[in-house]
Enzyme design. Structure first.
Site, PDB file in Angstrom:
ATOM      1  N   LYS A   1       0.836  -1.207   0.000  1.00  0.00           N
ATOM      2  CA  LYS A   1       0.000   0.000   0.000  1.00  0.00           C
ATOM      3  C   LYS A   1       0.872   1.260   0.000  1.00  0.00           C
ATOM      4  O   LYS A   1       0.639   2.184  -0.775  1.00  0.00           O
ATOM      5  CB  LYS A   1      -0.917   0.037   1.244  1.00  0.00           C
ATOM      6  CG  LYS A   1      -1.775  -1.196   1.419  1.00  0.00           C
ATOM      7  CD  LYS A   1      -2.633  -1.129   2.667  1.00  0.00           C
ATOM      8  CE  LYS A   1      -1.873  -1.032   3.985  1.00  0.00           C
ATOM      9  NZ  LYS A   1      -1.078  -2.254   4.313  1.00  0.00           N
TER      10      LYS A   1
ATOM     11  N   ARG B   1      -9.059   1.398   9.499  1.00  0.00           N
ATOM     12  CA  ARG B   1      -8.555   0.068   9.813  1.00  0.00           C
ATOM     13  C   ARG B   1      -9.523  -0.696  10.699  1.00  0.00           C
ATOM     14  O   ARG B   1      -9.247  -1.841  11.060  1.00  0.00           O
ATOM     15  CB  ARG B   1      -7.258   0.258  10.587  1.00  0.00           C
ATOM     16  CG  ARG B   1      -6.065  -0.438  10.003  1.00  0.00           C
ATOM     17  CD  ARG B   1      -4.930  -0.089  10.946  1.00  0.00           C
ATOM     18  NE  ARG B   1      -3.746  -0.811  10.670  1.00  0.00           N
ATOM     19  CZ  ARG B   1      -2.765  -0.353   9.895  1.00  0.00           C
ATOM     20  NH1 ARG B   1      -2.865   0.806   9.294  1.00  0.00           N
ATOM     21  NH2 ARG B   1      -1.680  -1.077   9.730  1.00  0.00           N
TER      22      ARG B   1
ATOM     23  N   ARG C   1      11.924  -5.673   4.382  1.00  0.00           N
ATOM     24  CA  ARG C   1      11.726  -4.231   4.145  1.00  0.00           C
ATOM     25  C   ARG C   1      12.780  -3.407   4.881  1.00  0.00           C
ATOM     26  O   ARG C   1      13.143  -3.689   6.019  1.00  0.00           O
ATOM     27  CB  ARG C   1      10.345  -3.811   4.628  1.00  0.00           C
ATOM     28  CG  ARG C   1      10.164  -2.292   4.586  1.00  0.00           C
ATOM     29  CD  ARG C   1       8.752  -1.858   4.732  1.00  0.00           C
ATOM     30  NE  ARG C   1       8.086  -2.394   5.894  1.00  0.00           N
ATOM     31  CZ  ARG C   1       6.787  -2.294   6.106  1.00  0.00           C
ATOM     32  NH1 ARG C   1       6.020  -1.687   5.227  1.00  0.00           N
ATOM     33  NH2 ARG C   1       6.250  -2.801   7.190  1.00  0.00           N
TER      34      ARG C   1
ATOM     35  N   ARG D   1      12.040  -1.437  10.426  1.00  0.00           N
ATOM     36  CA  ARG D   1      11.014  -0.973  11.362  1.00  0.00           C
ATOM     37  C   ARG D   1      10.916  -1.918  12.549  1.00  0.00           C
ATOM     38  O   ARG D   1      11.027  -3.130  12.400  1.00  0.00           O
ATOM     39  CB  ARG D   1       9.651  -0.909  10.650  1.00  0.00           C
ATOM     40  CG  ARG D   1       9.355   0.446  10.078  1.00  0.00           C
ATOM     41  CD  ARG D   1       8.154   0.493   9.182  1.00  0.00           C
ATOM     42  NE  ARG D   1       6.940  -0.130   9.684  1.00  0.00           N
ATOM     43  CZ  ARG D   1       5.774  -0.122   9.038  1.00  0.00           C
ATOM     44  NH1 ARG D   1       5.687   0.503   7.868  1.00  0.00           N
ATOM     45  NH2 ARG D   1       4.729  -0.713   9.527  1.00  0.00           N
TER      46      ARG D   1
ATOM     47  N   ARG E   1       0.444  -8.450  13.802  1.00  0.00           N
ATOM     48  CA  ARG E   1      -0.175  -7.496  12.863  1.00  0.00           C
ATOM     49  C   ARG E   1      -1.091  -8.213  11.879  1.00  0.00           C
ATOM     50  O   ARG E   1      -2.153  -7.700  11.528  1.00  0.00           O
ATOM     51  CB  ARG E   1       0.910  -6.722  12.117  1.00  0.00           C
ATOM     52  CG  ARG E   1       1.566  -5.667  12.993  1.00  0.00           C
ATOM     53  CD  ARG E   1       2.912  -5.255  12.443  1.00  0.00           C
ATOM     54  NE  ARG E   1       2.803  -4.562  11.180  1.00  0.00           N
ATOM     55  CZ  ARG E   1       3.787  -4.487  10.300  1.00  0.00           C
ATOM     56  NH1 ARG E   1       4.953  -5.046  10.545  1.00  0.00           N
ATOM     57  NH2 ARG E   1       3.608  -3.827   9.176  1.00  0.00           N
TER      58      ARG E   1
END
Ligand code: AP5
Length: 208
Positions: free
Chosen positions: A13, A88, A122, A155, A166
Site C-alpha cells: 500500500k 482500519r 523491508r 522498522r 499485525r
C-alpha cells in the site's frame, strides 16, 4: 479523487500510494507514517502510540480518527488524497464517512507467505519514508538511501512476533472493511502479488 488503500501489512500500500501520489499530485496520507513522525518528535500522541505500534496492535480509534480528521482539513487535501492504513476498523470507516466522501477503496490482495517475505526484508529511510526491500527493491548501495546516502533501518514492528500479531489484527479488525466498502459499491480489488511496475499498471487501470 479521494481514495482509501486497504490491505494487510506488507501488501504494498505504502509503495503504491507514494507512486500514485506523485503521479496524481495529491497527498499520500499514511497514518502509520504520521504516528512514526509523532514518535520521533516525542509528542504526547507519539509516546502513547510507541508501545502499541511496536507490538503490532492498533492505536485507539478516537486518537486515530481525530488525527486524520485534522489532516484532511489541511489545504493540500482539498484536491484529493490517498489514505494509506486508514480506516482500519469499522468505527474508523463510519467516522470517516461523517467527514469525507470516498470515491474508491482499493483492496490489495496478496497471499500470506509473500507478505511475510516482504515485511521481513523491508528497509526504510526514516526521514523521508522511502521504502526499499533487500531483494525486491534494493537500494543502489546496500543499506543506504538512494537520494541522501543515509542509513536505512528496519522498522521495529517488522520483527517476527510483531509481524505475526499485525497479520492477526488485520484478519480480526481490518478485513471486515472489505465487505463494508463492497456494500457501498466502491470497492476495487487488485492482484498485488506481481512486481511493483505491474501492480502500478493495474492500479492505474482500475482507477482510470
Ligand atoms: P502502517 O505503517 O500503516 O503499516 P501496515 O498497514 O502494517 O502496512 P505496512 O506499511 O507494513 O505495509 P504496506 O502495505 O504499506 O507495504 P509496503 O509498501 O511498505 O501501520 C503501522 C502501525 O501503526 C500499525 O500496526 C498500528 O499500530 C498503527 N496504525 C496505523 N494506522 C492505524 C489506524 N488507522 N488505526 C490504528 N492504528 C494504526 O511494502 C512492504 C515491502 O514489500 C517493502 O519492502 C516493499 O519494497 C516491498 N514491496 C512492495 N510492493 C512490492 C511488489 N509489488 N513486489 C515486491 N515487493 C514489493
Amino acid at each position: 479523487m479521494n481514495l482509501v488503500f486497504l490491505g494487510p501489512p506488507g501488501a504494498g500500500k505504502g509503495t503504491m500510494a507514494g507512486r500514485l501520489a506523485d503521479d496524481l499530485g495529491i497527498p499520500h496520507i499514511s497514518t502509520g507514517d504520521m504516528f512514526r513522525a509523532a514518535m520521533a518528535n516525542e509528542t504526547e500522541l507519539g509516546l502513547k502510540a510507541k508501545a502499541i505500534m511496536a507490538a503490532g496492535d492498533l492505536v485507539p480509534d478516537e486518537l486515530t480518527i481525530a488525527m486524520v480528521k485534522e489532516r484532511l482539513s489541511e489545504a493540500d487535501a482539498q484536491k484529493g488524497y490517498i489514505l494509506d492504513g486508514f480506516p482500519r476498523t469499522i468505527p474508523q470507516a463510519e467516522a470517516l464517512d461523517g467527514f469525507a466522501t470516498i470515491e474508491k477503496a482499493v483492496r490489495f490482495d496478496v497471499e500470506r507467505d509473500i507478505l511475510i517475505k516482504r515485511l521481513s526484508g523491508r528497509r526504510v529511510h526514516k526521514p523521508s519514508g522511502r521504502i526499499y526491500h533487500v531483494e525486491f527493491s534494493p537500494p543502489k548501495v546496500e543499506g543506504k538511501d538512494d537520494e541522501t546516502g543515509e542509513e536505512l533501518i528496519q522498522r521495529e514492528d517488522d520483527k517476527e512476533d510483531s509481524i505475526r500479531n499485525r497479520l492477526k489484527v488485520y484478519d480480526d479488525q481490518t478485513a471486515p472493511l472489505i465487505d463494508y466498502y463492497e456494500g457501498k459499491g466502491n470497492l476495487v480489488t487488485i492482484d498485488a502479488a506481481p512486481a511493483p511496475d505491474e501492480v502500478f499498471g493495474e492500479l492505474k487501470r482500475v482507477l482510470a
